[in-house]
Design an enzyme around this catalytic site. Structure first.
Site, PDB file in Angstrom:
ATOM      1  CE  LYS A 119       1.205   2.715  -1.897  1.00  0.00           C
ATOM      2  NZ  LYS A 119       2.549   3.081  -1.451  1.00  0.00           N
ATOM      3  CE  LYS A 202      -3.774   0.956   4.289  1.00  0.00           C
ATOM      4  NZ  LYS A 202      -2.465   0.580   3.746  1.00  0.00           N
ATOM      5  CE  LYS A 205       2.348   6.644   5.091  1.00  0.00           C
ATOM      6  NZ  LYS A 205       3.470   6.472   5.963  1.00  0.00           N
TER       7      LYS A 205
HETATM    8  P1  TYM Z   1       3.781   2.089   5.351  1.00  0.00           P
HETATM    9  O1  TYM Z   1       4.739   3.217   5.343  1.00  0.00           O
HETATM   10  O2  TYM Z   1       2.567   2.162   4.474  1.00  0.00           O
HETATM   11  O3  TYM Z   1       3.262   1.830   6.822  1.00  0.00           O
HETATM   12  C1  TYM Z   1       4.178   1.664   7.893  1.00  0.00           C
HETATM   13  C2  TYM Z   1       3.644   0.651   8.888  1.00  0.00           C
HETATM   14  O4  TYM Z   1       2.362   1.069   9.378  1.00  0.00           O
HETATM   15  C3  TYM Z   1       1.425   0.018   9.212  1.00  0.00           C
HETATM   16  N1  TYM Z   1       0.105   0.607   8.928  1.00  0.00           N
HETATM   17  C4  TYM Z   1      -1.000   0.298   9.580  1.00  0.00           C
HETATM   18  N2  TYM Z   1      -1.229  -0.542  10.607  1.00  0.00           N
HETATM   19  C5  TYM Z   1      -2.497  -0.625  11.068  1.00  0.00           C
HETATM   20  N3  TYM Z   1      -3.535   0.087  10.546  1.00  0.00           N
HETATM   21  C6  TYM Z   1      -3.354   0.952   9.521  1.00  0.00           C
HETATM   22  N4  TYM Z   1      -4.368   1.658   9.038  1.00  0.00           N
HETATM   23  C7  TYM Z   1      -2.033   1.082   8.998  1.00  0.00           C
HETATM   24  N5  TYM Z   1      -1.494   1.834   8.001  1.00  0.00           N
HETATM   25  C8  TYM Z   1      -0.177   1.520   7.966  1.00  0.00           C
HETATM   26  C9  TYM Z   1       1.930  -0.787   8.031  1.00  0.00           C
HETATM   27  O5  TYM Z   1       1.415  -2.098   8.041  1.00  0.00           O
HETATM   28  C10 TYM Z   1       3.424  -0.743   8.264  1.00  0.00           C
HETATM   29  O6  TYM Z   1       3.804  -1.734   9.190  1.00  0.00           O
HETATM   30  N6  TYM Z   1       5.982  -1.472   2.626  1.00  0.00           N
HETATM   31  C11 TYM Z   1       5.977  -0.827   3.919  1.00  0.00           C
HETATM   32  C12 TYM Z   1       7.292  -0.201   4.303  1.00  0.00           C
HETATM   33  C13 TYM Z   1       8.468  -1.123   4.263  1.00  0.00           C
HETATM   34  C14 TYM Z   1       8.748  -2.169   5.163  1.00  0.00           C
HETATM   35  C15 TYM Z   1       9.998  -2.725   4.750  1.00  0.00           C
HETATM   36  C16 TYM Z   1       8.084  -2.686   6.283  1.00  0.00           C
HETATM   37  C17 TYM Z   1       9.483  -1.083   3.364  1.00  0.00           C
HETATM   38  N7  TYM Z   1      10.408  -2.037   3.666  1.00  0.00           N
HETATM   39  C18 TYM Z   1      10.561  -3.779   5.426  1.00  0.00           C
HETATM   40  C19 TYM Z   1       8.677  -3.760   6.955  1.00  0.00           C
HETATM   41  C20 TYM Z   1       9.907  -4.303   6.532  1.00  0.00           C
HETATM   42  C21 TYM Z   1       4.932   0.279   3.889  1.00  0.00           C
HETATM   43  O7  TYM Z   1       4.559   0.779   2.867  1.00  0.00           O
HETATM   44  O8  TYM Z   1       4.548   0.711   5.100  1.00  0.00           O
END
Ligand code: TYM
Length: 341
Positions: A119, A202, A205
């Site tokens: 990032k 991957k 968004k």
């Molecule tokens: P974020 O917002 O990027 O994504 C949310 C969830 O979606 C999953 N994900 C995917 N899974 C499969 N294939 C993909 N292409 C894909 N893109 C996204 C992510 O693995 C995630 O589970 N850091 C985290 C948010 C967060 C969090 C937490 C998660 C903050 N605090 C505590 C768990 C527990 C994030 O950026 O997710």
């Protein structure tokens, strides 16, 4: 490791930065619903708005994206009565415990985080301090509830390992067993949904090309057209999973199909093995439209009443605080911070 002293509790979060993608849905949200419905866990799901602002967000868009994400959770099957559903900034305990974890986590650990490197890119000096400290806040999200299980996609694995390291170091430094060592739950056919344009990237968004992803708000025509134009190879589909090795685009489409249909990859290939993509893609498009359009229709309906969404988030935050506040208070006591009665 068995941790009988902790209530089986699931926590997970999604950032309200931009819209929800099929990757978020299959890798995370759909599995959140399963864990809620199984009934063996208390389930807590969070819109992590404080994480979203580690990169600048337009305030109006952030507000809308948070509400839309809440609508997405509900439309996908999260019941705000059976689960606790809220946005992170309404529960200040996350940021408070996050500060303690900033003091537990080591610079060297943070520097190894691949998501920070991706990032921040080449200009890491210009990244926010929040982006660097992001995983410590994430550990706080989880550990403020003593969560034992965290369902996520594959890309969050390293952050969850760091969460365990933070819990272990806190426990060690303060000679306690206060925080659990949380288990990541990374399961199913779609733990890493890839871009429709490039099977080595991957689905995200933030991809500049909208054709690379399916958004939960896409209509039937957009979904069908993106799948039709998805990159593939010229071979027919294999009849067994091993035949997908070295065919990342083919594997991705089969994984998406399996996850949407709630079937294993082997079961899908037993049916579609030998078919050309010209035949498989319309099948996948029909299935995707069938599964996703009721969700997007319901999201649009829920978004017509933002006051009701805010009420749900407020009520969720109250319930979340009832769990997190006593845990934070105990953490303060362990650290030796004075709390006047
Ligand atoms: P974020 O917002 O990027 O994504 C949310 C969830 O979606 C999953 N994900 C995917 N899974 C499969 N294939 C993909 N292409 C894909 N893109 C996204 C992510 O693995 C995630 O589970 N850091 C985290 C948010 C967060 C969090 C937490 C998660 C903050 N605090 C505590 C768990 C527990 C994030 O950026 O997710």
């Amino acid at each position: 490791m068995a941790q009988p002293q902790f209530t089986p509790r699931v926590f997970s979060g999604i950032q309200p930065s931009g819209g929800l993608t099929l990757g978020n849905y299959l890798g995370a949200m759909k599995r959140f619903v399963t864990m809620q419905d199984e009934g063996s866990f208390e389930t807590i799901y969070c819109m992590v708005d404080l994480h979203a602002i580690t990169v600048w967000q337009d305030p109006g868009k952030l507000t809308r994206a948070t509400r839309e994400l809440c609508a997405g959770f509900i439309a996908a099957g999260i019941d705000p009565e059976r689960s606790i559903l809220f946005n992170q900034s309404q529960v200040p305990e996350h940021a408070q415990l996050g500060w303690i974890f900033n003091c537990v986590a080591r610079m060297g650990w943070m520097k190894r985080m691949t998501q920070f490197k991706d990032k921040a890119g080449k200009n890491a000096e210009n990244a926010s301090l929040g982006l660097f400290g992001y995983p410590a806040l994430m550990a706080a999200d989880i550990l403020a509830y003593h969560a034992t299980h965290v369902p996520v996609g594959e890309d969050q694995k390293q952050h969850l390992e760091l969460t365990r390291d933070i819990a272990a170091k806190f426990n060690h430094d303060y000679e306690t067993e206060f925080f659990p060592l949380t288990e990541p739950v990374i399961e199913g056919a779609a733990t890493r949904v890839m871009s429709l344009r490039d099977g080595s990237k991957k689905m995200s968004k933030s991809d500049p090309s909208d054709m690379a992803r399916i958004n939960m708000t896409d209509d039937a025509e957009a979904i069908a057209s993106k799948i039709r134009k998805a990159r593939t190879d010229p071979e027919a589909l294999p009849s067994e999973a091993a035949g997908l090795n070295d065919r990342p685009e083919a594997r991705n489409l089969v994984n998406i199909y399996a996850a949407l249909a709630d079937r294993t990859v082997d079961a899908v290939l037993a049916e579609v093995g030998g078919k050309q993509f010209s035949e498989f893609k319309p099948m996948l498009a029909d299935l995707a439209v069938d599964k996703l359009s009721p969700i997007s229709t319901e999201m649009a309906r829920l978004m017509q009443d933002p006051a009701e969404i805010d009420r749900i988030l407020g009520r969720g935050a109250e319930r979340a605080r009832a769990i997190a506040a006593p845990i934070l208070a105990q953490a303060y006591d362990i650290v030796g911070l004075v709390r006047s009665a």
